[in-house]
Design a protein around this motif. Structure first.
Motif, PDB file in Angstrom:
ATOM      1  N   ASP A 266     -10.144  43.281  -3.140  1.00  0.00           N
ATOM      2  CA  ASP A 266      -9.201  42.223  -2.785  1.00  0.00           C
ATOM      3  C   ASP A 266      -9.395  41.006  -3.685  1.00  0.00           C
ATOM      4  O   ASP A 266      -8.423  40.390  -4.147  1.00  0.00           O
ATOM      5  N   MET A 267     -10.654  40.652  -3.934  1.00  0.00           N
ATOM      6  CA  MET A 267     -10.942  39.525  -4.815  1.00  0.00           C
ATOM      7  C   MET A 267     -10.478  39.822  -6.235  1.00  0.00           C
ATOM      8  O   MET A 267      -9.864  38.973  -6.902  1.00  0.00           O
ATOM      9  N   LEU A 268     -10.725  41.033  -6.689  1.00  0.00           N
ATOM     10  CA  LEU A 268     -10.334  41.430  -8.037  1.00  0.00           C
ATOM     11  C   LEU A 268      -8.817  41.379  -8.207  1.00  0.00           C
ATOM     12  O   LEU A 268      -8.299  40.858  -9.206  1.00  0.00           O
ATOM     13  N   SER A 269      -8.095  41.893  -7.223  1.00  0.00           N
ATOM     14  CA  SER A 269      -6.626  41.897  -7.294  1.00  0.00           C
ATOM     15  C   SER A 269      -6.070  40.481  -7.301  1.00  0.00           C
ATOM     16  O   SER A 269      -5.148  40.164  -8.063  1.00  0.00           O
ATOM     17  N   ALA A 270      -6.627  39.621  -6.459  1.00  0.00           N
ATOM     18  CA  ALA A 270      -6.157  38.240  -6.403  1.00  0.00           C
ATOM     19  C   ALA A 270      -6.393  37.517  -7.724  1.00  0.00           C
ATOM     20  O   ALA A 270      -5.526  36.785  -8.218  1.00  0.00           O
ATOM     21  N   LEU A 271      -7.559  37.719  -8.320  1.00  0.00           N
ATOM     22  CA  LEU A 271      -7.871  37.070  -9.599  1.00  0.00           C
ATOM     23  C   LEU A 271      -6.948  37.552 -10.712  1.00  0.00           C
ATOM     24  O   LEU A 271      -6.541  36.771 -11.576  1.00  0.00           O
ATOM     25  N   LYS A 272      -6.609  38.830 -10.692  1.00  0.00           N
ATOM     26  CA  LYS A 272      -5.696  39.357 -11.709  1.00  0.00           C
ATOM     27  C   LYS A 272      -4.301  38.747 -11.566  1.00  0.00           C
ATOM     28  O   LYS A 272      -3.610  38.530 -12.570  1.00  0.00           O
ATOM     29  N   ALA A 327     -11.378  35.527 -16.566  1.00  0.00           N
ATOM     30  CA  ALA A 327     -11.545  36.817 -17.238  1.00  0.00           C
ATOM     31  C   ALA A 327     -12.964  37.346 -17.090  1.00  0.00           C
ATOM     32  O   ALA A 327     -13.176  38.558 -16.925  1.00  0.00           O
ATOM     33  N   SER A 328     -13.947  36.443 -17.132  1.00  0.00           N
ATOM     34  CA  SER A 328     -15.342  36.870 -17.006  1.00  0.00           C
ATOM     35  C   SER A 328     -15.646  37.357 -15.601  1.00  0.00           C
ATOM     36  O   SER A 328     -16.358  38.350 -15.416  1.00  0.00           O
ATOM     37  N   VAL A 329     -15.105  36.676 -14.590  1.00  0.00           N
ATOM     38  CA  VAL A 329     -15.328  37.113 -13.211  1.00  0.00           C
ATOM     39  C   VAL A 329     -14.660  38.468 -12.975  1.00  0.00           C
ATOM     40  O   VAL A 329     -15.225  39.353 -12.322  1.00  0.00           O
ATOM     41  N   ILE A 330     -13.462  38.639 -13.506  1.00  0.00           N
ATOM     42  CA  ILE A 330     -12.774  39.933 -13.391  1.00  0.00           C
ATOM     43  C   ILE A 330     -13.619  41.037 -13.998  1.00  0.00           C
ATOM     44  O   ILE A 330     -13.792  42.123 -13.410  1.00  0.00           O
ATOM     45  N   GLU A 331     -14.177  40.782 -15.171  1.00  0.00           N
ATOM     46  CA  GLU A 331     -15.010  41.784 -15.843  1.00  0.00           C
ATOM     47  C   GLU A 331     -16.256  42.099 -15.028  1.00  0.00           C
ATOM     48  O   GLU A 331     -16.662  43.271 -14.912  1.00  0.00           O
ATOM     49  N   LEU A 332     -16.868  41.077 -14.455  1.00  0.00           N
ATOM     50  CA  LEU A 332     -18.046  41.305 -13.627  1.00  0.00           C
ATOM     51  C   LEU A 332     -17.712  42.139 -12.396  1.00  0.00           C
ATOM     52  O   LEU A 332     -18.414  43.082 -12.054  1.00  0.00           O
ATOM     53  N   ASN A 335     -17.403  45.779 -12.751  1.00  0.00           N
ATOM     54  CA  ASN A 335     -18.649  46.501 -13.009  1.00  0.00           C
ATOM     55  C   ASN A 335     -19.591  46.505 -11.809  1.00  0.00           C
ATOM     56  O   ASN A 335     -20.771  46.802 -11.959  1.00  0.00           O
ATOM     57  N   ILE A 336     -19.060  46.164 -10.646  1.00  0.00           N
ATOM     58  CA  ILE A 336     -19.824  46.290  -9.406  1.00  0.00           C
ATOM     59  C   ILE A 336     -19.270  47.487  -8.638  1.00  0.00           C
ATOM     60  O   ILE A 336     -18.062  47.662  -8.531  1.00  0.00           O
ATOM     61  N   ASP A 337     -20.169  48.312  -8.113  1.00  0.00           N
ATOM     62  CA  ASP A 337     -19.749  49.569  -7.500  1.00  0.00           C
ATOM     63  C   ASP A 337     -19.505  49.464  -5.995  1.00  0.00           C
ATOM     64  O   ASP A 337     -18.817  50.301  -5.417  1.00  0.00           O
ATOM     65  N   SER A 338     -20.081  48.477  -5.329  1.00  0.00           N
ATOM     66  CA  SER A 338     -19.983  48.415  -3.874  1.00  0.00           C
ATOM     67  C   SER A 338     -18.606  47.921  -3.426  1.00  0.00           C
ATOM     68  O   SER A 338     -17.879  47.274  -4.187  1.00  0.00           O
ATOM     69  N   ASP A 339     -18.274  48.197  -2.161  1.00  0.00           N
ATOM     70  CA  ASP A 339     -16.982  47.776  -1.614  1.00  0.00           C
ATOM     71  C   ASP A 339     -16.919  46.263  -1.419  1.00  0.00           C
ATOM     72  O   ASP A 339     -15.861  45.654  -1.557  1.00  0.00           O
ATOM     73  N   GLU A 340     -18.056  45.669  -1.076  1.00  0.00           N
ATOM     74  CA  GLU A 340     -18.104  44.232  -0.866  1.00  0.00           C
ATOM     75  C   GLU A 340     -19.034  43.583  -1.879  1.00  0.00           C
ATOM     76  O   GLU A 340     -19.969  44.219  -2.383  1.00  0.00           O
ATOM     77  N   VAL A 341     -18.769  42.312  -2.139  1.00  0.00           N
ATOM     78  CA  VAL A 341     -19.584  41.565  -3.095  1.00  0.00           C
ATOM     79  C   VAL A 341     -19.983  40.246  -2.454  1.00  0.00           C
ATOM     80  O   VAL A 341     -19.229  39.655  -1.675  1.00  0.00           O
ATOM     81  N   GLU A 342     -21.184  39.798  -2.771  1.00  0.00           N
ATOM     82  CA  GLU A 342     -21.657  38.496  -2.313  1.00  0.00           C
ATOM     83  C   GLU A 342     -21.623  37.517  -3.478  1.00  0.00           C
ATOM     84  O   GLU A 342     -22.045  37.838  -4.596  1.00  0.00           O
ATOM     85  N   LEU A 343     -21.119  36.313  -3.218  1.00  0.00           N
ATOM     86  CA  LEU A 343     -21.173  35.218  -4.176  1.00  0.00           C
ATOM     87  C   LEU A 343     -22.104  34.171  -3.586  1.00  0.00           C
ATOM     88  O   LEU A 343     -21.812  33.575  -2.547  1.00  0.00           O
ATOM     89  N   ARG A 344     -23.247  33.968  -4.245  1.00  0.00           N
ATOM     90  CA  ARG A 344     -24.263  33.042  -3.746  1.00  0.00           C
ATOM     91  C   ARG A 344     -24.202  31.754  -4.561  1.00  0.00           C
ATOM     92  O   ARG A 344     -24.337  31.783  -5.793  1.00  0.00           O
ATOM     93  N   LEU A 345     -24.002  30.633  -3.867  1.00  0.00           N
ATOM     94  CA  LEU A 345     -23.776  29.351  -4.525  1.00  0.00           C
ATOM     95  C   LEU A 345     -24.786  28.315  -4.044  1.00  0.00           C
ATOM     96  O   LEU A 345     -25.283  28.373  -2.910  1.00  0.00           O
ATOM     97  N   ALA A 346     -25.042  27.333  -4.925  1.00  0.00           N
ATOM     98  CA  ALA A 346     -25.867  26.187  -4.561  1.00  0.00           C
ATOM     99  C   ALA A 346     -25.001  24.938  -4.522  1.00  0.00           C
ATOM    100  O   ALA A 346     -24.824  24.314  -3.484  1.00  0.00           O
TER     101      ALA A 346
END
Length: 376
Positions: A266-272, A327-332, A335-346
């Motif tokens: 979902d994140m990938l599609s939205a970014l595209k 473009a860099s986030v899309i590329e990353l 290259n992630i295989d899991s269904d969900e992704v975590e974005l860890r921020l400070a």
């Protein structure tokens, strides 16, 4: 000298080793593939002077030993058009310097060069060799995931390759271009001793194209200058990038308390969808996270383009807006295989970590992205 072989055997070998050949070469012989017949074994070898690919195969029959060099382009073009199961009879005439190939009702001939002009690949210094064994599918996945972060930096050549860092607790492979970093730690991959090397991008891409996914064991051996990668069907010899790779652990944040979890596709599609509306030069995408909502904003005021999209996400942290290169986030994410992704921020000025929600057993995989300045 005459030998016979089935076309699909020799053709697959030719297609493999020809990948290392450059279109332009300082030495004409480097445009060739070397044929070496030893007993009933055919060895094919090609090189660009920095990297060498070697493969071996069994012959149906052979009446003597010998070696010769043939244009890589000519021989691959000729062989790939022949029937895959055709039996080829190759006759090498030393007087006319031609190889003649007979198949079914046809034949062709090509001139060959002296294989003695071909440069020899460097051998390892056995007294300082480090060895590590790894499954081909694990090595393939690791290279495919990390090579996207390699740089093209003439001033810092160490950033132009994959850093293999072998320690007592496992093998870590890292690549970074200064703006993004990918690290893959393989806890179950151990060597005979600690050591490290930087694999250039070209041999990394070669391995990405020729490694299998069968789970077969691959042996990597290296000294202080060269690397040998040996699999069941090939050997690759490469020269290392000399120099010291930066301390990657020092740039990976250890405490990013604001954690967003979202569906990766979902994140990938939205970014595209959003990315075409960003500025062509910066490709800046604003990530705004608050409560359980992730909002993407893109804008290009020069051409009066703007776009916004929201998606549901699980977020535990303070509200924040942070900018990343789309473009860099899309590329990353690709290259992630899991269904969900975590974005860890400070905070908006510090690097964000993209991590799979589920890690493969024995692996620790993360991607770091430096933020971009947002003009509020």
């Amino acid at each position: 000298m005459t030998f016979t072989i089935i076309n699909n055997k020799i053709n697959s070998g030719l297609q493999m080793v020809s990948k290392v050949v450059n279109t332009k070469n300082a030495l004409p012989i480097l445009s060739d593939i070397i044929f070496i017949v030893e007993g009933e074994t055919l060895i094919l070898k090609a090189s660009d002077s920095e990297n060498t690919l070697i493969t071996k195969m069994e012959l149906a029959s052979a009446d003597g030993d010998g070696h010769f060099a043939v244009s890589a382009k000519d021989i691959t073009d000729a062989m790939k058009s022949l029937p895959s199961e055709a039996e080829l009879t190759v006759t090498v005439d030393e007087e006319t310097h031609k190889m003649k190939v007979k198949y079914g009702q046809g034949s062709f001939s090509l001139p060959f060069d002296n294989a003695l002009d071909f440069p020899t690949h460097p051998e390892l210094q056995q007294d300082i060799v480090t060895e590590v064994k790894i499954q081909d599918n694990t090595l393939l996945d690791t290279i495919a995931h990390t090579i996207l972060a390699t740089a093209q930096d003439e001033l810092r050549p160490v950033m132009n390759g994959l850093y293999f860092d072998l320690k007592e607790d496992g093998l870590t492979v890292v690549a970074s271009d200064g703006h993004k970093l990918v690290r893959c730690k393989l806890e179950n991959v151990k060597g005979n001793k600690v050591g490290s090397f930087i694999l250039p991008k070209k041999p990394g891409n070669l391995l990405k194209n020729i490694l299998g996914k069968s789970g077969e064991e691959v042996t990597i051996t290296f000294d202080d200058r060269n690397i040998h990668v040996t699999a069941e069907n090939f050997t690759m010899v490469s020269r290392q990038i000399e120099g010291r790779f930066p301390n990657y652990n020092s740039v990976i944040p250890q405490n990013n308390p604001n954690i967003l979890r979202a569906n990766r596709l979902d994140m990938l599609s939205a970014l595209k969808r959003i990315s075409p509306f960003s500025n062509d030069a910066s490709n800046l995408i604003r990530f705004h996270v608050e409560d359980n909502t992730l909002q993407f904003d893109a804008e290009d005021w020069d051409f009066s383009k703007t776009a916004t999209e929201k998606m549901v996400a699980e977020y535990n942290g303070q509200a924040m807006s942070i900018g990343f290169k789309g473009a860099s986030v899309i590329e990353l994410l690709q290259n992630i295989d899991s269904d969900e992704v975590e974005l860890r921020l400070a905070d908006p000025s510090r690097a964000g970590l993209f991590v799979p929600s589920e890690q493969p057993e024995g692996q620790d995989f993360l991607m770091l992205m430096m933020p971009m300045l947002i003009n509020d």
